[in-house]
Design an enzyme around this catalytic site. Structure first.
Site, PDB file in Angstrom:
ATOM      1  N   LYS A 195      -9.398  -2.763  11.874  1.00 11.31           N
ATOM      2  CA  LYS A 195      -7.679  -2.309  12.578  1.00 11.31           C
ATOM      3  C   LYS A 195      -7.546  -2.708  14.071  1.00 11.31           C
ATOM      4  O   LYS A 195      -6.760  -3.313  14.587  1.00 11.31           O
ATOM      5  CB  LYS A 195      -7.630  -1.184  12.714  1.00 11.31           C
ATOM      6  N   GLY A 202       0.518  -1.424  -0.112  1.00 16.07           N
ATOM      7  CA  GLY A 202      -0.393   0.132   0.039  1.00 16.07           C
ATOM      8  C   GLY A 202       0.952   1.033   0.379  1.00 16.07           C
ATOM      9  O   GLY A 202       0.132   2.421  -0.210  1.00 16.07           O
ATOM     10  N   TYR A 213     -13.035   0.466   9.402  1.00 10.52           N
ATOM     11  CA  TYR A 213     -12.201   1.118   9.178  1.00 10.52           C
ATOM     12  C   TYR A 213     -12.091   0.438  10.628  1.00 10.52           C
ATOM     13  O   TYR A 213     -10.689  -0.468  10.771  1.00 10.52           O
ATOM     14  CB  TYR A 213     -11.779   1.611   8.364  1.00 10.52           C
ATOM     15  N   GLN A 249      -1.116   7.916   1.247  1.00  8.32           N
ATOM     16  CA  GLN A 249      -0.059   9.347   1.720  1.00  8.32           C
ATOM     17  C   GLN A 249       0.892   9.125   2.415  1.00  8.32           C
ATOM     18  O   GLN A 249       2.352   9.219   2.607  1.00  8.32           O
ATOM     19  CB  GLN A 249      -1.335   9.352   2.591  1.00  8.32           C
ATOM     20  N   ASP A 308      -3.030  -7.660  -5.342  1.00 13.18           N
ATOM     21  CA  ASP A 308      -3.938  -6.873  -4.868  1.00 13.18           C
ATOM     22  C   ASP A 308      -3.530  -8.237  -3.573  1.00 13.18           C
ATOM     23  O   ASP A 308      -3.186  -9.511  -2.923  1.00 13.18           O
ATOM     24  CB  ASP A 308      -5.297  -7.532  -5.074  1.00 13.18           C
ATOM     25  N   ASP A 332       1.566  -3.049  -4.272  1.00 21.84           N
ATOM     26  CA  ASP A 332       0.822  -1.426  -4.134  1.00 21.84           C
ATOM     27  C   ASP A 332      -0.022  -2.364  -5.418  1.00 21.84           C
ATOM     28  O   ASP A 332      -0.257  -2.899  -6.832  1.00 21.84           O
ATOM     29  CB  ASP A 332       0.520  -0.778  -4.465  1.00 21.84           C
TER      30      ASP A 332
END
Ligand code: VAH
Length: 312
Positions: free
Chosen positions: A142, A7, A138, A11, A49, A31
């Site tokens: 996590k 990934g 999410y 960001q 993936d 990624d």
């Protein structure tokens, strides 16, 4: 050292990859996204993936990394829109990564958890060992990732460690989070001269400037295992309200128009997170300390964004 980063097109990867290359690591990325033009040319970019076990196993088998930084995730706002995909990427993706680490003897798996692992009603500052009752897909995935990693560590001896990141602020485009309003005040404020934040001015969650975040990853990853009293650490830096961030931007971009119109969906997510974190375990065990406050972050980020090629 050989490092595999899942990934890394997001960001965090935008700032982490150049740091890894600069310190001489041999870096492979896994990624779905194509390699961005800004990625250092030394990085080997494999498209795949994380939800497909075979693709993850092939990538790990070929790269044989000493350490694997697992960044691939669907973030909070997108996760509520496509919950099945969030489950697949965040839960099954994490299991595939851990399983690959076990099969191919990866020396360390670094997990990027989040303040979204917490749910509403916790008294600030919120420490590491509180009841984890997140309300988002999410957040719950996590928490699942944290627990699964600890299970792999206990059961198979996989060195699993990671941090719960606050909202991260940087020049790179974020990918579907709820904390993104802070970054957009700087980026859109500078580029367009205005931005309407989707939260109330009083909204307050922990934030961190990306150079501190990248340093946290590297410092915890390098820490001797024997010094770590746990696997997952809260790390904190600043906790400004949205209004305080807006003021910091206004002081530095003359004439910028920053307004607020709360979006109930994203506001509810934000309000379920802690306003302030207690990160004393990270400070004690591996010497974590943030460098940037709101003022120094604002100065540094706007200087970067003002470099001609930076504004997206
Ligand atoms: C999100 N940026 O907004 C992420 C983060 C602090 C939350 O993990 O979803």
């Amino acid at each position: 050292m050989k490092i595999l980063v899942t990934g890394a097109g997001g960001q965090i990867g935008a700032d982490l990859l150049p740091r890894l290359v600069a310190r001489g690591d041999s870096v492979t990325v896994f990624d779905l996204a194509p390699q961005p033009a800004t990625c250092p040319s030394e990085v080997r970019w494999v498209r795949g993936d994380v939800t497909m076990a075979g693709e993850v196993f092939d990538a790990v088998k070929a790269a044989r990394p000493d350490r694997l930084f697992h960044l691939a995730a669907i973030l909070s706002a997108t996760g509520e829109r496509v919950p099945h995909r969030a489950w697949a990427v965040n839960m099954e993706g994490t299991r595939n990564v851990l399983e690959a680490a076990r099969l191919f003897d990866v020396g360390q798996v670094f997990f990027t958890s989040t303040i979204a692992a917490f749910g509403p009603g916790l008294e600030p500052p919120v420490g590491d060992d509180v009841s984890l009752r997140p309300t988002t897909m999410y957040g719950l995935t996590k928490v699942g990732g944290e627990l699964l990693g600890e299970w792999y560590q206990r059961t198979y001896g996989v060195d699993f460690r990671g941090v719960r990141f606050p909202g991260l602020i940087s020049a790179a485009e974020p990918g579907g989070g709820t904390s993104d309003y802070a970054l957009f005040m700087y980026v859109n404020g500078l580029r367009d001269g205005f931005y309407e934040a989707f939260v109330t001015p009083e909204s307050q969650i922990p934030f961190m400037y990306m150079p501190d975040a990248v340093r946290a990853v590297l410092e915890l990853s390098d820490a001797p295992r024997a010094s770590l009293g746990r696997s997952i650490y809260n790390i904190a830096a600043i906790s400004p309200t949205a209004a305080e961030i807006a003021d910091a931007v206004r002081e530095r971009i003359p004439g910028v128009r920053l307004t607020f119109r709360s979006d109930p969906r994203r506001q509810a997510i934000l309000d379920s997170w802690p306003s302030v974190l207690d990160d004393s375990n990270a400070r004690k065990d591996w010497g974590w300390s943030h460098e940037y406050d709101l003022a120094s972050m604002s100065d540094d980020l706007l200087a970067k964004l003002r470099e001609p090629a930076s504004v997206p």
